[in-house]
Scaffold this motif. Structure first.
Motif, PDB file in Angstrom:
ATOM      1  N   ILE A  74      25.116 122.085   1.018  1.00  0.00           N
ATOM      2  CA  ILE A  74      25.353 123.295   1.823  1.00  0.00           C
ATOM      3  C   ILE A  74      24.841 124.559   1.148  1.00  0.00           C
ATOM      4  O   ILE A  74      24.780 125.621   1.781  1.00  0.00           O
ATOM      5  CB  ILE A  74      26.844 123.458   2.157  1.00  0.00           C
ATOM      6  N   ASN A  75      24.488 124.480  -0.120  1.00  0.00           N
ATOM      7  CA  ASN A  75      24.012 125.672  -0.826  1.00  0.00           C
ATOM      8  C   ASN A  75      22.492 125.723  -0.984  1.00  0.00           C
ATOM      9  O   ASN A  75      21.970 126.573  -1.695  1.00  0.00           O
ATOM     10  CB  ASN A  75      24.705 125.766  -2.194  1.00  0.00           C
ATOM     11  N   GLU A  76      21.804 124.804  -0.286  1.00  0.00           N
ATOM     12  CA  GLU A  76      20.339 124.911  -0.228  1.00  0.00           C
ATOM     13  C   GLU A  76      19.964 126.166   0.564  1.00  0.00           C
ATOM     14  O   GLU A  76      20.694 126.577   1.478  1.00  0.00           O
ATOM     15  CB  GLU A  76      19.746 123.672   0.443  1.00  0.00           C
ATOM     16  N   LYS A  77      18.833 126.727   0.240  1.00  0.00           N
ATOM     17  CA  LYS A  77      18.436 128.020   0.812  1.00  0.00           C
ATOM     18  C   LYS A  77      18.371 128.004   2.338  1.00  0.00           C
ATOM     19  O   LYS A  77      18.767 128.968   3.007  1.00  0.00           O
ATOM     20  CB  LYS A  77      17.061 128.416   0.243  1.00  0.00           C
ATOM     21  N   ASP A  78      17.898 126.915   2.918  1.00  0.00           N
ATOM     22  CA  ASP A  78      17.696 126.890   4.369  1.00  0.00           C
ATOM     23  C   ASP A  78      18.865 126.248   5.131  1.00  0.00           C
ATOM     24  O   ASP A  78      18.778 126.012   6.331  1.00  0.00           O
ATOM     25  CB  ASP A  78      16.398 126.148   4.709  1.00  0.00           C
ATOM     26  N   TYR A  79      19.996 125.984   4.447  1.00  0.00           N
ATOM     27  CA  TYR A  79      21.124 125.339   5.126  1.00  0.00           C
ATOM     28  C   TYR A  79      21.852 126.365   6.009  1.00  0.00           C
ATOM     29  O   TYR A  79      22.059 127.514   5.610  1.00  0.00           O
ATOM     30  CB  TYR A  79      22.102 124.758   4.106  1.00  0.00           C
ATOM     31  N   ALA A  82      26.914 127.776  10.831  1.00  0.00           N
ATOM     32  CA  ALA A  82      27.350 126.643  11.660  1.00  0.00           C
ATOM     33  C   ALA A  82      28.405 125.821  10.928  1.00  0.00           C
ATOM     34  O   ALA A  82      29.325 125.274  11.548  1.00  0.00           O
ATOM     35  CB  ALA A  82      26.154 125.764  12.017  1.00  0.00           C
ATOM     36  N   LEU A  83      28.295 125.758   9.599  1.00  0.00           N
ATOM     37  CA  LEU A  83      29.247 124.992   8.807  1.00  0.00           C
ATOM     38  C   LEU A  83      30.665 125.544   8.940  1.00  0.00           C
ATOM     39  O   LEU A  83      31.639 124.779   8.920  1.00  0.00           O
ATOM     40  CB  LEU A  83      28.828 125.002   7.330  1.00  0.00           C
ATOM     41  N   CYS A  84      30.795 126.866   9.100  1.00  0.00           N
ATOM     42  CA  CYS A  84      32.125 127.474   9.225  1.00  0.00           C
ATOM     43  C   CYS A  84      32.856 126.962  10.461  1.00  0.00           C
ATOM     44  O   CYS A  84      34.087 127.005  10.516  1.00  0.00           O
ATOM     45  CB  CYS A  84      32.012 128.996   9.274  1.00  0.00           C
ATOM     46  N   GLY A  85      32.107 126.494  11.451  1.00  0.00           N
ATOM     47  CA  GLY A  85      32.731 125.897  12.621  1.00  0.00           C
ATOM     48  C   GLY A  85      33.121 124.453  12.397  1.00  0.00           C
ATOM     49  O   GLY A  85      33.947 123.900  13.131  1.00  0.00           O
ATOM     50  N   LYS A  86      32.516 123.816  11.393  1.00  0.00           N
ATOM     51  CA  LYS A  86      32.809 122.415  11.088  1.00  0.00           C
ATOM     52  C   LYS A  86      33.893 122.270  10.027  1.00  0.00           C
ATOM     53  O   LYS A  86      34.676 121.333  10.038  1.00  0.00           O
ATOM     54  CB  LYS A  86      31.530 121.700  10.605  1.00  0.00           C
ATOM     55  N   VAL A  87      33.898 123.189   9.069  1.00  0.00           N
ATOM     56  CA  VAL A  87      34.931 123.209   8.023  1.00  0.00           C
ATOM     57  C   VAL A  87      35.686 124.522   8.185  1.00  0.00           C
ATOM     58  O   VAL A  87      35.258 125.569   7.711  1.00  0.00           O
ATOM     59  CB  VAL A  87      34.315 123.104   6.615  1.00  0.00           C
ATOM     60  N   GLY A 138      35.778 132.917  17.905  1.00  0.00           N
ATOM     61  CA  GLY A 138      35.038 131.893  17.163  1.00  0.00           C
ATOM     62  C   GLY A 138      34.093 131.087  18.024  1.00  0.00           C
ATOM     63  O   GLY A 138      32.880 131.031  17.759  1.00  0.00           O
ATOM     64  N   PRO A 139      34.600 130.436  19.099  1.00  0.00           N
ATOM     65  CA  PRO A 139      33.699 129.644  19.944  1.00  0.00           C
ATOM     66  C   PRO A 139      32.625 130.472  20.633  1.00  0.00           C
ATOM     67  O   PRO A 139      31.531 129.976  20.908  1.00  0.00           O
ATOM     68  CB  PRO A 139      34.644 128.983  20.963  1.00  0.00           C
ATOM     69  N   LYS A 140      32.906 131.748  20.874  1.00  0.00           N
ATOM     70  CA  LYS A 140      31.894 132.626  21.494  1.00  0.00           C
ATOM     71  C   LYS A 140      30.681 132.757  20.575  1.00  0.00           C
ATOM     72  O   LYS A 140      29.540 132.802  21.024  1.00  0.00           O
ATOM     73  CB  LYS A 140      32.498 134.005  21.765  1.00  0.00           C
ATOM     74  N   ASN A 141      30.929 132.788  19.262  1.00  0.00           N
ATOM     75  CA  ASN A 141      29.838 132.900  18.290  1.00  0.00           C
ATOM     76  C   ASN A 141      29.123 131.583  18.042  1.00  0.00           C
ATOM     77  O   ASN A 141      28.175 131.530  17.259  1.00  0.00           O
ATOM     78  CB  ASN A 141      30.375 133.455  16.968  1.00  0.00           C
ATOM     79  N   GLN A 142      29.593 130.519  18.691  1.00  0.00           N
ATOM     80  CA  GLN A 142      28.918 129.223  18.589  1.00  0.00           C
ATOM     81  C   GLN A 142      27.910 129.020  19.716  1.00  0.00           C
ATOM     82  O   GLN A 142      27.320 127.956  19.833  1.00  0.00           O
ATOM     83  CB  GLN A 142      29.954 128.093  18.603  1.00  0.00           C
TER      84      GLN A 142
END
Length: 280
Positions: free
Chosen positions: A71-76, A80-85, A108-112
């Protein structure tokens, strides 16, 4: 595997006189549909550790992977991860800001990128899941009780449909009645929605009742990672770290120490009663 940490370290104020090694070479994984508790005394590294789960902070070294991707790769895509974790902080009611409850949970879901209809459906679903009555949806979140505010904040995370729900002391400051409501809601979410739960708590009774697996941190290091029963059987070691243990575990350990043939991994009253019946 949902979430995996490999040899993770985190150092605050690195290279200064205020340097503190908060997390030391920790490896662990969180799988689907697990209920895991992370315990440790104040300053043991718990809150620092969970903030690495969804990229809020980046480890000084080591890797954090979600479904096999670093998750800390430059292009990750960490947004979107904040919605998964989903991470719910110790006082989640401080995160409330909209004029109405329903608007707050819709944020939150509006920003998805969901449609307006999907956003509203998600918000109503999440609020019902945590036990907020529909008649309150248009009320201000600031007019709610402490327990209701926590449930609304929790609904705001759930509306994003996370696969991992991370909770930092979700019942802090609540009376026993509201605390039970919060934990019962979390248990229902875990069982019905198959969401993995990671719980930080100072209440060992709550950990023993709800968590299947317990991770113990001490001064930034992982000491134990096992079933709740096996972890709480280490009464002396846990107390030496400044942690309490459930009274049932203490009782079983004391009987075992006196030479009675009783399991040391007992964590519930029912287990203790059955063990005593066998002894008698």
């Amino acid at each position: 595997m949902l979430l995996e940490l490999n040899n993770v370290n985190y150092v605050y104020n690195e290279g200064t006189v205020y340097e503190k090694h908060a997390v030391k070479n920790i490896s662990l994984s969180i799988d689907e549909n697990e209920f895991v508790a992370v315990i440790g005394h104040t300053g043991s590294g718990k809150s620092t550790l969970i903030q690495m789960f969804n990229g809020l902070i980046k480890p000084s070294s080591g890797t954090v992977c979600y479904r096999g991707e670093n998750i800390n790769e430059k292009d990750y895509n960490r947004r979107a991860l904040c919605g998964k974790v989903g991470l719910v902080f110790q006082y989640p009611e401080h995160q409330l800001f909209e004029q109405t409850i329903i608007k707050d949970v819709c944020f939150g879901p509006k920003n998805q990128g969901l449609t307006e209809e999907e956003v509203l459906e998600r918000a109503k679903w999440a609020l019902c899941l945590v036990g907020i009555d529909e008649e309150l949806f248009e009320d201000s979140p600031f007019d709610l009780s402490g327990g209701q505010k926590k449930r609304v904040a929790l609904a705001g995370i759930l509306a994003m449909k996370p696969e991992v729900l991370v909770l930092d002391e979700p019942a802090a400051g609540l009376d026993p009645g509201y605390k039970k409501q919060i934990f019962d809601a979390i248990k229902r979410i875990h069982e019905e929605e198959h969401i993995s739960v990671v719980l930080i708590s100072h209440s060992m009774e709550d950990v023993a009742e709800y968590a299947e697996r317990v991770i113990v941190l001490n001064d930034g290091e992982k000491i134990f990672d096992d079933t709740a029963g096996n972890v709480f059987s280490h009464v002396e070691e846990l107390e030496a770290m400044g942690l309490s243990v459930p009274w049932v575990s203490k009782f079983a350990a004391a009987l075992s120490k006196e030479g009675l043939d009783i399991r040391r991994d007992i964590i519930t009253v029912d287990e203790c009663v059955e063990a005593l019946k066998r002894l008698l």
